[in-house]
Design a protein around this motif. Structure first.
Motif, PDB file in Angstrom:
ATOM      1  N   ALA A  74       0.844  -1.200   0.000  1.00 25.52           N
ATOM      2  CA  ALA A  74       0.000   0.000   0.000  1.00 25.52           C
ATOM      3  C   ALA A  74       0.876   1.246   0.000  1.00 25.52           C
ATOM      4  O   ALA A  74       1.970   1.250   0.585  1.00 25.52           O
ATOM      5  CB  ALA A  74      -0.926   0.021   1.199  1.00 25.52           C
ATOM      6  N   TRP A  76       0.332   5.346   0.836  1.00 21.09           N
ATOM      7  CA  TRP A  76      -0.564   6.378   1.340  1.00 21.09           C
ATOM      8  C   TRP A  76      -0.171   7.720   0.732  1.00 21.09           C
ATOM      9  O   TRP A  76       1.000   8.108   0.765  1.00 21.09           O
ATOM     10  CB  TRP A  76      -0.519   6.453   2.854  1.00 21.09           C
ATOM     11  CG  TRP A  76      -1.301   5.364   3.511  1.00 21.09           C
ATOM     12  CD1 TRP A  76      -0.835   4.175   3.966  1.00 21.09           C
ATOM     13  CD2 TRP A  76      -2.708   5.373   3.756  1.00 21.09           C
ATOM     14  NE1 TRP A  76      -1.869   3.426   4.489  1.00 21.09           N
ATOM     15  CE2 TRP A  76      -3.029   4.138   4.377  1.00 21.09           C
ATOM     16  CE3 TRP A  76      -3.727   6.300   3.518  1.00 21.09           C
ATOM     17  CZ2 TRP A  76      -4.321   3.816   4.759  1.00 21.09           C
ATOM     18  CZ3 TRP A  76      -5.017   5.974   3.902  1.00 21.09           C
ATOM     19  CH2 TRP A  76      -5.309   4.739   4.514  1.00 21.09           C
ATOM     20  N   ASN A 157      -2.664   8.987  11.546  1.00 21.11           N
ATOM     21  CA  ASN A 157      -3.807   8.309  10.927  1.00 21.11           C
ATOM     22  C   ASN A 157      -5.119   8.658  11.625  1.00 21.11           C
ATOM     23  O   ASN A 157      -6.167   8.773  10.983  1.00 21.11           O
ATOM     24  CB  ASN A 157      -3.594   6.791  10.890  1.00 21.11           C
ATOM     25  CG  ASN A 157      -3.273   6.205  12.239  1.00 21.11           C
ATOM     26  OD1 ASN A 157      -2.433   6.718  12.962  1.00 21.11           O
ATOM     27  ND2 ASN A 157      -3.940   5.118  12.601  1.00 21.11           N
ATOM     28  N   ARG A 168      -5.489   9.307   0.657  1.00 24.33           N
ATOM     29  CA  ARG A 168      -6.049   8.132  -0.008  1.00 24.33           C
ATOM     30  C   ARG A 168      -5.011   7.024  -0.033  1.00 24.33           C
ATOM     31  O   ARG A 168      -3.803   7.278   0.024  1.00 24.33           O
ATOM     32  CB  ARG A 168      -6.524   8.445  -1.432  1.00 24.33           C
ATOM     33  CG  ARG A 168      -5.453   8.888  -2.403  1.00 24.33           C
ATOM     34  CD  ARG A 168      -6.084   9.405  -3.673  1.00 24.33           C
ATOM     35  NE  ARG A 168      -5.115   9.865  -4.644  1.00 24.33           N
ATOM     36  CZ  ARG A 168      -4.746   9.172  -5.716  1.00 24.33           C
ATOM     37  NH1 ARG A 168      -5.284   7.979  -5.931  1.00 24.33           N
ATOM     38  NH2 ARG A 168      -3.864   9.646  -6.567  1.00 24.33           N
ATOM     39  N   LYS A 169      -5.505   5.809  -0.125  1.00 22.38           N
ATOM     40  CA  LYS A 169      -4.660   4.628  -0.082  1.00 22.38           C
ATOM     41  C   LYS A 169      -4.660   3.948  -1.442  1.00 22.38           C
ATOM     42  O   LYS A 169      -5.718   3.675  -2.009  1.00 22.38           O
ATOM     43  CB  LYS A 169      -5.193   3.666   0.995  1.00 22.38           C
ATOM     44  CG  LYS A 169      -4.409   2.394   1.184  1.00 22.38           C
ATOM     45  CD  LYS A 169      -5.074   1.550   2.272  1.00 22.38           C
ATOM     46  CE  LYS A 169      -4.320   0.270   2.555  1.00 22.38           C
ATOM     47  NZ  LYS A 169      -5.003  -0.537   3.594  1.00 22.38           N
TER      48      LYS A 169
END
Length: 217
Positions: A74, A76, A157, A168-169
Protein backbone atom coordinates in the motif's frame (compact mmCIF):
# COMPACT_ATOMS: atom_id res chain seq x y z
CA UNK A 1 2.20 2.86 17.49
CA UNK A 2 0.81 4.65 20.53
CA UNK A 3 3.21 4.68 23.48
CA UNK A 4 1.97 4.58 27.04
CA UNK A 5 2.96 7.10 29.69
CA UNK A 6 4.20 10.62 29.19
CA UNK A 7 5.80 10.37 25.76
CA UNK A 8 6.39 14.13 25.64
CA UNK A 9 8.68 13.79 28.64
CA UNK A 10 10.34 10.70 27.20
CA UNK A 11 11.16 12.39 23.88
CA UNK A 12 12.81 15.28 25.73
CA UNK A 13 15.17 12.82 27.40
CA UNK A 14 15.86 11.04 24.11
CA UNK A 15 16.67 14.24 22.22
CA UNK A 16 18.70 15.78 25.03
CA UNK A 17 20.93 12.74 25.28
CA UNK A 18 21.17 12.35 21.51
CA UNK A 19 22.51 15.91 21.29
CA UNK A 20 24.83 15.29 24.21
CA UNK A 21 26.51 12.23 22.70
CA UNK A 22 26.30 13.15 19.01
CA UNK A 23 28.27 16.38 19.26
CA UNK A 24 31.32 14.85 17.60
CA UNK A 25 29.25 13.83 14.57
CA UNK A 26 26.91 16.81 14.11
CA UNK A 27 27.73 20.49 13.74
CA UNK A 28 27.55 22.11 17.17
CA UNK A 29 24.88 24.77 17.55
CA UNK A 30 22.71 23.41 14.75
CA UNK A 31 19.04 24.31 14.71
CA UNK A 32 16.53 22.29 16.71
CA UNK A 33 14.76 20.99 13.61
CA UNK A 34 18.04 19.94 12.04
CA UNK A 35 18.90 17.99 15.20
CA UNK A 36 15.47 16.36 15.17
CA UNK A 37 15.86 15.42 11.49
CA UNK A 38 19.33 13.95 12.11
CA UNK A 39 18.01 11.94 15.06
CA UNK A 40 15.15 10.52 12.97
CA UNK A 41 17.49 9.87 10.04
CA UNK A 42 19.72 7.70 12.22
CA UNK A 43 16.96 5.69 13.86
CA UNK A 44 16.13 7.51 17.10
CA UNK A 45 12.41 7.13 17.96
CA UNK A 46 10.80 10.52 17.29
CA UNK A 47 7.33 11.75 16.35
CA UNK A 48 8.54 12.35 12.77
CA UNK A 49 7.35 10.20 9.87
CA UNK A 50 9.22 9.77 6.58
CA UNK A 51 7.53 10.62 3.27
CA UNK A 52 8.62 11.13 -0.31
CA UNK A 53 7.50 13.38 -3.13
CA UNK A 54 8.36 10.63 -5.63
CA UNK A 55 5.79 7.95 -6.52
CA UNK A 56 8.64 5.76 -7.82
CA UNK A 57 10.46 5.95 -4.50
CA UNK A 58 7.22 5.06 -2.74
CA UNK A 59 6.81 2.06 -5.04
CA UNK A 60 10.36 0.98 -4.22
CA UNK A 61 9.58 0.76 -0.53
CA UNK A 62 6.32 -1.06 -1.31
CA UNK A 63 8.15 -3.74 -3.34
CA UNK A 64 11.65 -4.03 -1.84
CA UNK A 65 10.85 -6.72 0.76
CA UNK A 66 10.93 -10.03 -1.09
CA UNK A 67 9.48 -11.84 1.94
CA UNK A 68 6.22 -9.91 1.46
CA UNK A 69 5.71 -10.50 -2.25
CA UNK A 70 2.75 -12.71 -1.40
CA UNK A 71 0.73 -9.91 0.22
CA UNK A 72 -0.64 -6.65 -1.15
CA UNK A 73 1.35 -3.51 -0.51
CA UNK A 74 0.00 0.00 0.00
CA UNK A 75 1.04 3.58 -0.66
CA UNK A 76 -0.56 6.38 1.34
CA UNK A 77 -0.94 9.73 -0.43
CA UNK A 78 -1.57 12.91 1.55
CA UNK A 79 -2.52 16.26 0.05
CA UNK A 80 -0.04 18.37 2.02
CA UNK A 81 -1.19 21.58 0.30
CA UNK A 82 -4.62 21.12 1.90
CA UNK A 83 -2.98 20.04 5.17
CA UNK A 84 -1.12 23.38 5.19
CA UNK A 85 -4.43 25.24 5.13
CA UNK A 86 -5.16 23.76 8.55
CA UNK A 87 -1.88 24.97 10.10
CA UNK A 88 -1.84 27.58 12.88
CA UNK A 89 -1.79 31.19 11.69
CA UNK A 90 1.94 31.74 12.37
CA UNK A 91 2.97 28.81 10.18
CA UNK A 92 0.58 29.74 7.36
CA UNK A 93 1.95 33.29 7.44
CA UNK A 94 5.49 31.96 7.06
CA UNK A 95 4.49 29.98 3.97
CA UNK A 96 2.81 33.04 2.45
CA UNK A 97 5.79 35.27 3.25
CA UNK A 98 8.21 32.86 1.59
CA UNK A 99 5.86 32.07 -1.30
CA UNK A 100 6.57 28.41 -0.58
CA UNK A 101 4.38 25.32 -0.94
CA UNK A 102 5.90 23.65 2.10
CA UNK A 103 7.82 24.54 5.21
CA UNK A 104 11.53 23.95 5.74
CA UNK A 105 13.53 23.34 8.90
CA UNK A 106 14.84 26.91 8.67
CA UNK A 107 11.33 28.36 8.40
CA UNK A 108 10.19 26.34 11.41
CA UNK A 109 13.16 27.52 13.46
CA UNK A 110 12.06 31.13 13.07
CA UNK A 111 8.75 30.33 14.78
CA UNK A 112 9.16 27.28 17.05
CA UNK A 113 12.43 26.08 18.56
CA UNK A 114 11.15 23.06 20.49
CA UNK A 115 8.43 20.44 20.33
CA UNK A 116 6.74 21.94 23.38
CA UNK A 117 6.57 25.27 21.53
CA UNK A 118 4.96 23.47 18.59
CA UNK A 119 2.40 21.95 20.97
CA UNK A 120 1.42 25.39 22.23
CA UNK A 121 0.67 26.95 18.82
CA UNK A 122 -2.92 25.70 18.81
CA UNK A 123 -5.41 23.99 21.09
CA UNK A 124 -6.38 21.48 18.41
CA UNK A 125 -4.12 18.87 16.82
CA UNK A 126 -2.41 19.74 13.56
CA UNK A 127 0.32 18.20 11.39
CA UNK A 128 3.34 19.90 9.82
CA UNK A 129 5.01 18.67 6.64
CA UNK A 130 8.51 20.07 6.14
CA UNK A 131 11.57 19.61 3.97
CA UNK A 132 14.43 18.08 5.96
CA UNK A 133 17.89 19.62 5.64
CA UNK A 134 20.07 17.88 3.06
CA UNK A 135 21.97 15.90 5.69
CA UNK A 136 23.33 13.46 3.13
CA UNK A 137 22.70 12.10 -0.35
CA UNK A 138 20.08 9.69 0.97
CA UNK A 139 17.74 12.55 1.88
CA UNK A 140 18.23 14.14 -1.55
CA UNK A 141 17.94 10.94 -3.60
CA UNK A 142 14.78 9.84 -1.82
CA UNK A 143 13.02 13.20 -2.41
CA UNK A 144 12.36 13.10 1.31
CA UNK A 145 9.77 14.95 3.34
CA UNK A 146 8.99 14.71 7.06
CA UNK A 147 5.72 15.07 8.92
CA UNK A 148 5.38 15.88 12.60
CA UNK A 149 2.28 15.85 14.76
CA UNK A 150 1.71 18.79 17.08
CA UNK A 151 1.44 16.54 20.14
CA UNK A 152 3.58 13.61 21.20
CA UNK A 153 0.70 11.19 21.79
CA UNK A 154 -1.32 12.09 18.70
CA UNK A 155 -1.34 9.78 15.67
CA UNK A 156 -1.39 11.00 12.09
CA UNK A 157 -3.81 8.31 10.93
CA UNK A 158 -6.28 9.31 13.66
CA UNK A 159 -6.03 12.97 12.63
CA UNK A 160 -6.46 12.19 8.93
CA UNK A 161 -9.55 10.14 9.73
CA UNK A 162 -11.19 13.36 10.97
CA UNK A 163 -10.18 15.36 7.88
CA UNK A 164 -12.22 14.23 4.89
CA UNK A 165 -10.48 14.08 1.52
CA UNK A 166 -6.90 14.70 2.67
CA UNK A 167 -5.54 11.18 2.16
CA UNK A 168 -6.05 8.13 -0.01
CA UNK A 169 -4.66 4.63 -0.08
CA UNK A 170 -3.32 3.00 -3.24
CA UNK A 171 -3.15 -0.79 -3.18
CA UNK A 172 -0.14 -2.46 -4.81
CA UNK A 173 -1.47 -5.94 -5.69
CA UNK A 174 0.78 -8.85 -4.78
CA UNK A 175 0.40 -10.28 -8.30
CA UNK A 176 1.99 -7.12 -9.77
CA UNK A 177 4.86 -6.71 -7.33
CA UNK A 178 7.39 -8.69 -9.37
CA UNK A 179 6.61 -6.78 -12.57
CA UNK A 180 6.74 -3.41 -10.76
CA UNK A 181 10.00 -4.40 -9.07
CA UNK A 182 11.58 -5.35 -12.42
CA UNK A 183 10.57 -2.03 -13.96
CA UNK A 184 11.92 -0.07 -10.99
CA UNK A 185 15.25 -1.88 -11.24
CA UNK A 186 15.47 -1.05 -14.94
CA UNK A 187 14.69 2.60 -14.08
CA UNK A 188 17.56 2.57 -11.52
CA UNK A 189 15.22 3.05 -8.56
CA UNK A 190 17.20 0.75 -6.28
CA UNK A 191 18.85 0.56 -2.87
CA UNK A 192 22.17 1.46 -4.52
CA UNK A 193 20.76 4.86 -5.50
CA UNK A 194 18.41 5.54 -2.59
CA UNK A 195 20.93 4.49 0.08
CA UNK A 196 24.29 5.65 -1.34
CA UNK A 197 27.23 3.80 0.14
CA UNK A 198 28.28 0.23 0.79
CA UNK A 199 25.17 -0.68 2.81
CA UNK A 200 22.87 0.32 -0.04
CA UNK A 201 25.06 -1.45 -2.58
CA UNK A 202 25.03 -4.66 -0.54
CA UNK A 203 21.24 -4.48 -0.02
CA UNK A 204 20.65 -4.00 -3.74
CA UNK A 205 22.89 -6.91 -4.75
CA UNK A 206 21.43 -9.24 -2.10
CA UNK A 207 17.88 -8.52 -3.27
CA UNK A 208 18.60 -8.42 -7.01
CA UNK A 209 20.38 -11.78 -7.07
CA UNK A 210 18.00 -13.61 -4.76
CA UNK A 211 16.83 -16.69 -6.74
CA UNK A 212 13.27 -16.34 -7.93
CA UNK A 213 12.51 -19.72 -6.39
CA UNK A 214 13.29 -18.23 -2.97
CA UNK A 215 10.76 -15.41 -3.31
CA UNK A 216 7.44 -16.04 -1.56
CA UNK A 217 4.60 -15.75 -4.08
Amino acid sequence: MRLGGDFASLEKHLLRNFRKYALSDVEHGGSFWKWLAVAQHHGLPTRLLDWTFSPLVALHFATSNLNRFDVNGAIWCVNFIEVNKRLPRQLRASLEEEGSLNLTAEMLDRIVTSLSALDSLASEDFVVFFDPPAIDARIVNQSALFSVMSRANSLLNDWLHTQAGLARKIIVPARLKREIRDKLDKANITERILFPGLDGLASWLARYYTPRSAVRL
